[in-house]
Write a protein that holds these residues in place. Structure first.
Motif, short mmCIF file in Angstrom:
data_model
loop_
_atom_site.label_atom_id
_atom_site.label_comp_id
_atom_site.label_asym_id
_atom_site.label_seq_id
_atom_site.Cartn_x
_atom_site.Cartn_y
_atom_site.Cartn_z
N ALA A 132 -9.13 3.72 -22.53
CA ALA A 132 -7.93 3.64 -21.69
C ALA A 132 -6.71 3.26 -22.53
O ALA A 132 -5.61 3.78 -22.33
CB ALA A 132 -8.14 2.63 -20.56
N PHE A 133 -6.90 2.35 -23.48
CA PHE A 133 -5.80 1.93 -24.36
C PHE A 133 -5.32 3.12 -25.20
O PHE A 133 -4.11 3.36 -25.31
CB PHE A 133 -6.28 0.80 -25.27
N ALA A 134 -6.24 3.84 -25.79
CA ALA A 134 -5.88 5.01 -26.60
C ALA A 134 -5.19 6.08 -25.77
O ALA A 134 -4.20 6.68 -26.20
CB ALA A 134 -7.12 5.58 -27.29
N ASP A 135 -5.71 6.32 -24.57
CA ASP A 135 -5.12 7.33 -23.68
C ASP A 135 -3.68 6.97 -23.31
O ASP A 135 -2.83 7.85 -23.15
CB ASP A 135 -5.97 7.48 -22.42
N THR A 136 -3.42 5.69 -23.16
CA THR A 136 -2.09 5.23 -22.73
C THR A 136 -1.10 5.14 -23.89
O THR A 136 0.03 5.61 -23.78
CB THR A 136 -2.19 3.85 -22.05
N HIS A 137 -1.53 4.58 -25.00
CA HIS A 137 -0.59 4.23 -26.06
C HIS A 137 -0.62 5.14 -27.28
O HIS A 137 0.25 5.05 -28.15
CB HIS A 137 -0.84 2.79 -26.51
N LEU A 138 -1.60 6.05 -27.33
CA LEU A 138 -1.67 6.96 -28.47
C LEU A 138 -1.69 8.42 -28.04
O LEU A 138 -2.04 9.30 -28.83
CB LEU A 138 -2.92 6.65 -29.31
#
Length: 370
Positions: free
Chosen positions: A51-57
């Motif tokens: 979820a972090f990668a999908d949002t911020h990268l």
């Protein structure tokens, strides 16, 4: 970009501070000092990392980081050059020691640990392992700070500095916060001082110390003086919510007034620090002491009207984490084991000051009672 040093980062935890750090690193900029790659992301579950990668990268398709459901996997990733630790400060020592044991270089968020004793244990481990470790006090790496110190102590634009003040305020509904919240859990270092009070304290040290590591300005480069401390703290349901500190420098008579509270909501923009001198004063403007955006230098105020000042603006697309990331990459490329801007001795000095503030104020963490 090929000529710049490259740092491949492993990100531990996927909270707000990690998202800010990553956002700064992936923004393109023409004046880059280093090439930053988000190599790996670790959280308490693989779902959180994804979820972090999908949002911020999502806008950086040229490189896909490895995603892990544990911190240990990030530390074990041979492709990671440096681990960025964005966990709550109550577990910083634990996470630093785990990364060091895996042979990783470390950039750890502030406050570096719960107390000076924990910080020393981390640095001792880093020394034995021969790895780089630094506290991520991003405020100290900002060009705004370096330029302001040059004006104060080399050009002496306001004469002799004699006082500095800074206040950090935010509102936390402590009574209704869950017991597991970092704002309430004493095992995580709950309280205003270590969370936000460290910023106004840092402002006071930056503005009142004529000598600091890494700047070489004014009266010379070296370790800062440890001032006399007078402090008081207030509590809600056992959690420190307001801290007031007076710092007094015996060698110069300089004074600092430092305050923090989680009991009052701040405005969107404010004066986050002031510096008074014999020939004028400086006001630092921004959203909070952690987010300075400009400062204004004024001549001595002698009349009824506020004098005209000269404003220095440092607005940027990045929030400011990029400067500490650049300096870390440059340190690693040069083979250093400590930050030139925030060496181990300076982290210890700040932790010792906060230890004394808590001793006077009565804030004790459970592990310190053992």
């Amino acid at each position: 970009m090929a000529k710049l040093p490259t740092c491949r980062w492993g990100i531990i935890t996927t909270g707000l501070i990690s998202s800010w750090f990553v956002a700064d690193l992936v923004l393109p900029r023409p004046d880059a000092k280093a090439h930053h790659i988000i190599q790996a992301i670790g959280a308490s579950s693989l779902r959180k990392s994804q979820a972090f990668a999908d949002t911020h990268l999502k806008d950086t398709p040229h490189h896909k980081p490895a995603l892990y459901g544990s911190y240990a996997e990030v530390c074990a990733d041979a492709s990671v050059d440096c681990v960025y630790i964005g966990s709550p400060h109550g577990v910083h020592a634990r996470d630093c020691l785990a990364a060091i044991a895996a042979g990783k270089n470390v950039l750890c968020e502030k406050a570096f640990a719960i107390n000076a004793s924990e910080a020393r244990s981390v640095f001792d481990a880093a020394r034995r392992a021969g790895v780089y470790v630094a506290e991520a006090m991003w405020l100290r790496h900002r060009p705004l700070v370096a330029d302001l110190r040059k004006l104060l102590y080399e050009e002496k634009v306001i004469g002799d500095v004699f006082r500095a003040t800074s206040d950090f305020q935010m509102y936390v509904d402590m009574k209704n916060a869950p017991a597991t919240s970092r704002y309430r859990d004493l095992e995580l270092g709950a309280g205003s001082l270590l969370d936000i009070g460290i910023y106004p304290l840092t402002w006071a040290l930056l503005m009142l110390d004529s000598k600091l590591p890494g700047d070489g300005n004014g009266e010379g480069e070296g370790e800062g003086e440890t001032p006399r401390i007078m402090a008081a703290q207030s509590f809600v349901e056992g959690i420190e919510v307001t801290t007031s500190i007076v710092l007094h420098y015996a060698s110069s008579g300089r004074q600092g007034v430092v305050t923090s509270t989680t009991e009052r909501k701040k405005g969107a923009s404010q004066i986050v620090a002031t510096i008074d001198g014999t020939d004028g004063f400086v006001e630092v403007e921004g959203g909070a002491p952690s987010h300075p955006k400009s400062f204004t230098v004024y001549p001595k105020w002698t009349g009824d009207e506020k004098p005209q000042g000269k404003r220095y603006d440092y607005e940027s697309a990045q929030q400011g984490f990029i400067y500490e990331a650049d300096n870390t990459a440059l340190d690693l490329a040069a083979g250093r084991k400590e930050s030139a801007v925030m060496p181990w001795s300076e982290t210890i000095r700040v932790m010792e000051i906060m230890d004394e503030v808590r001793r006077q104020g009565g804030c004790v963490y459970p592990r310190e009672r053992v």
